[in-house]
Design a protein around this motif. Structure first.
Motif, PDB file in Angstrom:
ATOM      1  N   GLU A 188       0.862  -1.178   0.000  1.00 57.05           N
ATOM      2  CA  GLU A 188       0.000   0.000   0.000  1.00 57.05           C
ATOM      3  C   GLU A 188       0.896   1.224   0.000  1.00 57.05           C
ATOM      4  OE1 GLU A 188      -3.121   2.072   3.023  1.00 57.05           O
ATOM      5  OE2 GLU A 188      -3.196  -0.108   2.830  1.00 57.05           O
ATOM      6  N   ILE A 189       0.677   2.098  -0.972  1.00 50.43           N
ATOM      7  CA  ILE A 189       1.508   3.287  -1.094  1.00 50.43           C
ATOM      8  C   ILE A 189       0.712   4.500  -0.627  1.00 50.43           C
ATOM      9  CG2 ILE A 189       2.763   4.776  -2.704  1.00 50.43           C
ATOM     10  CD1 ILE A 189       3.169   2.291  -4.453  1.00 50.43           C
ATOM     11  N   THR A 190       1.263   5.225   0.328  1.00 46.98           N
ATOM     12  CA  THR A 190       0.645   6.459   0.805  1.00 46.98           C
ATOM     13  C   THR A 190       1.444   7.628   0.253  1.00 46.98           C
ATOM     14  OG1 THR A 190       0.010   5.344   2.840  1.00 46.98           O
ATOM     15  CG2 THR A 190      -0.102   7.751   2.839  1.00 46.98           C
ATOM     16  N   PRO A 191       0.845   8.453  -0.609  1.00 51.06           N
ATOM     17  CA  PRO A 191       1.594   9.566  -1.201  1.00 51.06           C
ATOM     18  C   PRO A 191       2.014  10.587  -0.145  1.00 51.06           C
ATOM     19  CG  PRO A 191      -0.728   9.734  -1.743  1.00 51.06           C
ATOM     20  CD  PRO A 191      -0.539   8.417  -1.053  1.00 51.06           C
ATOM     21  N   ARG A 192       3.223  11.129  -0.305  1.00 48.03           N
ATOM     22  CA  ARG A 192       3.718  12.145   0.606  1.00 48.03           C
ATOM     23  C   ARG A 192       3.720  13.480  -0.124  1.00 48.03           C
ATOM     24  NH1 ARG A 192       9.494  12.356   1.594  1.00 48.03           N
ATOM     25  NH2 ARG A 192       9.824  14.301   2.676  1.00 48.03           N
ATOM     26  N   ILE A 193       3.057  14.443   0.449  1.00 44.40           N
ATOM     27  CA  ILE A 193       2.946  15.754  -0.192  1.00 44.40           C
ATOM     28  C   ILE A 193       3.878  16.727   0.532  1.00 44.40           C
ATOM     29  CG2 ILE A 193       1.391  17.659  -0.747  1.00 44.40           C
ATOM     30  CD1 ILE A 193      -0.856  15.559  -0.762  1.00 44.40           C
ATOM     31  N   VAL A 194       4.762  17.351  -0.232  1.00 46.69           N
ATOM     32  CA  VAL A 194       5.679  18.338   0.331  1.00 46.69           C
ATOM     33  C   VAL A 194       5.374  19.683  -0.308  1.00 46.69           C
ATOM     34  CG1 VAL A 194       8.089  19.015   0.619  1.00 46.69           C
ATOM     35  CG2 VAL A 194       7.462  16.595   0.647  1.00 46.69           C
TER      36      VAL A 194
END
Length: 203
Positions: A188-194
């Protein structure tokens, strides 16, 4: 009387008030028992007051995981899983109709083909067979159309894994295409927002 009201009146006159007809968002949906599927569709095409001479789409639906019973007599615990939906166009009366039936036998869903009613459904039925595993009895050439001939399973079924079951590659040593089990690990990939501080604020 509006065009939609006229269509509703004509459908009731043809099939009686017991037919399962619903209206939502300015469109009518006619629900048909699987055993009457071909007969009702023939009537919709040939009856002059309806004249749905064109089938613009046919698709399968997988209702597994749906929150409510999918047909009269179903229960939340045992809903009917697969449905087939056609979208019809009457050029003479300038109106559209959605027709839906629930396919019996979730393990091996079989429904009568409509190729003899609207030849345009040929490839649509092949697509529903390929992606959902719905068999159309009487279809002249029912085989896969989007996936490879050696493909295992039906990818639009809700229990089909996102990463698939088999992968295909060209083997340089054997000089041919080979199939092998999927080598991708399920994850499961959780996107990281920067974002920069003050992002989106005009200065």
């Amino acid at each position: 009387m509006t065009r939609l009201e006229t269509l509703k009146t004509n459908l009731i006159a043809q099939f009686g008030e017991t037919l399962n007809l619903t209206e939502s968002l300015g469109e009518l949906t006619l629900e048909v028992p699987a055993e009457q599927w071909a007969d009702v569709c023939l009537t919709l095409r040939d009856q002059p007051s309806l004249a749905f001479v064109s089938c613009i789409d046919l698709c399968g639906v997988d209702y597994s995981g749906w929150g409510a019973p999918t047909y009269p007599g179903a229960s939340a615990q045992f809903p009917q899983r697969f449905a087939v939906v056609v979208h019809l166009l009457s050029l003479v009366h300038n109106c559209r109709l959605r027709v839906r039936t629930f396919v019996p036998n979730d393990e091996f869903p079989v429904l009568v083909s409509l190729v003899h009613v609207w030849p345009s459904v040929n490839w649509f039925e092949r697509e529903a067979f390929d992606l959902y595993g719905i068999v159309f009895e009487g279809h002249p050439d029912l085989r896969r159309i989007l996936t490879d001939y050696g493909f295992i399973g039906h990818p639009f079924r809700k229990d089909f894994p996102i990463y698939g079951t088999v992968e295909m590659r060209y083997d340089t040593e054997q000089k041919r295409v080979v199939y092998q089990p999927v080598t991708i690990e399920p994850r499961e990939i959780t996107p990281r927002i920067v974002r920069e501080e003050g992002y989106g604020i005009e200065r």
